[in-house]
Motif scaffolding. Sequence first.
Motif, mmCIF file in Angstrom:
data_model
loop_
_atom_site.group_PDB
_atom_site.id
_atom_site.type_symbol
_atom_site.label_atom_id
_atom_site.label_comp_id
_atom_site.label_asym_id
_atom_site.label_seq_id
_atom_site.Cartn_x
_atom_site.Cartn_y
_atom_site.Cartn_z
ATOM 1 N N ILE A 121 1.068 -10.463 -4.786
ATOM 2 C CA ILE A 121 2.057 -11.155 -3.952
ATOM 3 C C ILE A 121 3.253 -10.251 -3.676
ATOM 4 O O ILE A 121 3.754 -10.185 -2.547
ATOM 5 C CB ILE A 121 2.495 -12.469 -4.635
ATOM 6 C CG1 ILE A 121 1.348 -13.469 -4.639
ATOM 7 C CG2 ILE A 121 3.724 -13.056 -3.956
ATOM 8 C CD1 ILE A 121 1.590 -14.704 -5.470
ATOM 9 N N ILE A 122 3.702 -9.526 -4.681
ATOM 10 C CA ILE A 122 4.837 -8.617 -4.494
ATOM 11 C C ILE A 122 4.494 -7.522 -3.494
ATOM 12 O O ILE A 122 5.292 -7.193 -2.610
ATOM 13 C CB ILE A 122 5.285 -8.028 -5.848
ATOM 14 C CG1 ILE A 122 5.918 -9.130 -6.700
ATOM 15 C CG2 ILE A 122 6.235 -6.862 -5.661
ATOM 16 C CD1 ILE A 122 6.168 -8.738 -8.136
ATOM 17 N N VAL B 242 2.196 -7.593 -1.087
ATOM 18 C CA VAL B 242 2.057 -8.173 0.253
ATOM 19 C C VAL B 242 3.440 -8.438 0.839
ATOM 20 O O VAL B 242 3.697 -8.149 2.015
ATOM 21 C CB VAL B 242 1.200 -9.457 0.211
ATOM 22 C CG1 VAL B 242 1.277 -10.217 1.521
ATOM 23 C CG2 VAL B 242 -0.249 -9.105 -0.120
ATOM 24 N N ALA B 243 4.349 -8.964 0.036
ATOM 25 C CA ALA B 243 5.704 -9.230 0.518
ATOM 26 C C ALA B 243 6.422 -7.935 0.895
ATOM 27 O O ALA B 243 7.126 -7.884 1.910
ATOM 28 C CB ALA B 243 6.492 -9.984 -0.547
ATOM 29 N N ALA B 244 6.248 -6.896 0.106
ATOM 30 C CA ALA B 244 6.897 -5.613 0.391
ATOM 31 C C ALA B 244 6.373 -5.003 1.687
ATOM 32 O O ALA B 244 7.150 -4.524 2.521
ATOM 33 C CB ALA B 244 6.688 -4.650 -0.773
ATOM 34 N N THR C 189 4.876 -6.613 4.158
ATOM 35 C CA THR C 189 5.290 -7.478 5.264
ATOM 36 C C THR C 189 6.749 -7.230 5.608
ATOM 37 O O THR C 189 7.101 -7.127 6.791
ATOM 38 C CB THR C 189 5.074 -8.960 4.887
ATOM 39 O OG1 THR C 189 3.694 -9.150 4.562
ATOM 40 C CG2 THR C 189 5.470 -9.876 6.014
ATOM 41 N N GLY C 190 7.592 -7.112 4.612
ATOM 42 C CA GLY C 190 9.003 -6.826 4.862
ATOM 43 C C GLY C 190 9.201 -5.499 5.569
ATOM 44 O O GLY C 190 10.007 -5.399 6.500
#
Length: 60
Positions: A30-31, A33-35, A37-38
Amino acid sequence: MVWLTARVQESLKDAARRPDRGDVSITTVIIWVAAVTGALVVAGTIAVVIGKYNGLLNNL
């Protein structure tokens, strides 16, 4: 596609045999993917701003 299916089945069987393998946790995924995406959002925003003000930047 057949290869991918076989590979996933093999991985699932291996995980069932050895449940404490130390695989990457869901939190880590999750971390990441979030990074990613950001980073893509920031890059896209920069591209939009540069595209919008490109004519003004050329006159400087």
